[in-house]
Write a protein that holds these residues in place. Structure first.
Motif, PDB file in Angstrom:
ATOM      1  N   ILE A 115       5.278  22.724 -54.635  1.00  0.00           N
ATOM      2  CA  ILE A 115       5.724  23.176 -55.957  1.00  0.00           C
ATOM      3  C   ILE A 115       5.523  22.073 -56.988  1.00  0.00           C
ATOM      4  O   ILE A 115       5.093  22.330 -58.117  1.00  0.00           O
ATOM      5  N   THR A 116       5.787  20.839 -56.602  1.00  0.00           N
ATOM      6  CA  THR A 116       5.570  19.706 -57.509  1.00  0.00           C
ATOM      7  C   THR A 116       4.092  19.589 -57.880  1.00  0.00           C
ATOM      8  O   THR A 116       3.751  19.347 -59.042  1.00  0.00           O
ATOM      9  N   LYS A 117       3.225  19.782 -56.906  1.00  0.00           N
ATOM     10  CA  LYS A 117       1.784  19.713 -57.170  1.00  0.00           C
ATOM     11  C   LYS A 117       1.364  20.835 -58.125  1.00  0.00           C
ATOM     12  O   LYS A 117       0.561  20.621 -59.034  1.00  0.00           O
ATOM     13  N   LEU A 118       1.912  22.031 -57.915  1.00  0.00           N
ATOM     14  CA  LEU A 118       1.592  23.148 -58.813  1.00  0.00           C
ATOM     15  C   LEU A 118       2.139  22.895 -60.213  1.00  0.00           C
ATOM     16  O   LEU A 118       1.490  23.223 -61.211  1.00  0.00           O
ATOM     17  N   LYS A 119       3.329  22.292 -60.281  1.00  0.00           N
ATOM     18  CA  LYS A 119       3.917  21.969 -61.584  1.00  0.00           C
ATOM     19  C   LYS A 119       3.048  20.961 -62.326  1.00  0.00           C
ATOM     20  O   LYS A 119       2.824  21.080 -63.525  1.00  0.00           O
TER      21      LYS A 119
END
Length: 189
Positions: free
Chosen positions: A141-145
């Motif tokens: 999720i952090t990478k997508l953010k």
């Protein structure tokens, strides 16, 4: 240009291969293997020249989007990896796989379609407690953010918050219930 045309031709073959299109995991693994192969060629034969990397990225973007199911397949691949595909692997290996998947995600033109599928798969993993690691989930999720901004991941992060609140509420309820039972049994004596 020659390399870009070659990569496009090979990639087009890969995404139009009916056998590969029947298995999302095999489809994405094929894309990842192809990306690794040409990245290695560029880093060794062309000394990591930016012009070749740009051509590689443009080629991948053109053929990944030829298959309208690419967003769904990439999401299914992540789902498979986060459910059981990366069990027993180190954190570094998990991060490497997630980084590679995010690289493919960058090529997608229909990121919102990926988000729709990813949200469904994440919900099933969280509700069924089938994820290999909350850290791996948060890392993805952090990478997508980082790629798309807060708006893109706010609902995904909300799912984690809801699960934590639900877990805390259940634990509090269980403690209260135990205390109530012990108080009522001591009064009965």
């Amino acid at each position: 240009d020659l390399m870009a045309n070659h990569v496009k031709a090979k990639g087009t073959q890969l995404v139009q291969d009916e056998e590969r299109n029947s298995d999302p995991v095999q489809y994405v693994q094929g894309l990842l293997a192809m990306r690794d192969k040409y990245e290695a060629v560029i880093s060794t034969a062309f000394v990591g020249d930016k012009l070749f990397y740009n051509a590689l990225n443009a080629s991948f973007e053109s053929f990944v989007n030829l298959n309208p199911r690419s967003p769904e397949f990439i999401s299914l691949f992540v789902d498979e990896q986060l459910r059981k595909g990366m069990k027993g692997t180190s954190e570094e290996e998990v991060e490497q796989v997630l980084d590679k998947v995010v690289m493919l995600f960058r090529y997608l033109q229909e990121k919102d379609v990926f988000e729709k599928y990813y949200k469904q798969h994440l919900a099933k993993r969280l509700l069924g407690a089938r994820s290999i690691s909350d850290d791996a989930e948060r890392s993805m999720i952090t990478k997508l953010k980082h790629e798309c901004g807060y708006q893109f991941t706010s609902k995904l992060e909300g799912m984690f918050t809801d699960m934590r609140i639900s877990k805390d509420t259940m634990e509090q309820y269980k403690r209260t219930r135990v205390l109530t039972r012990s108080a009522s049994s001591s009064r009965a004596e």
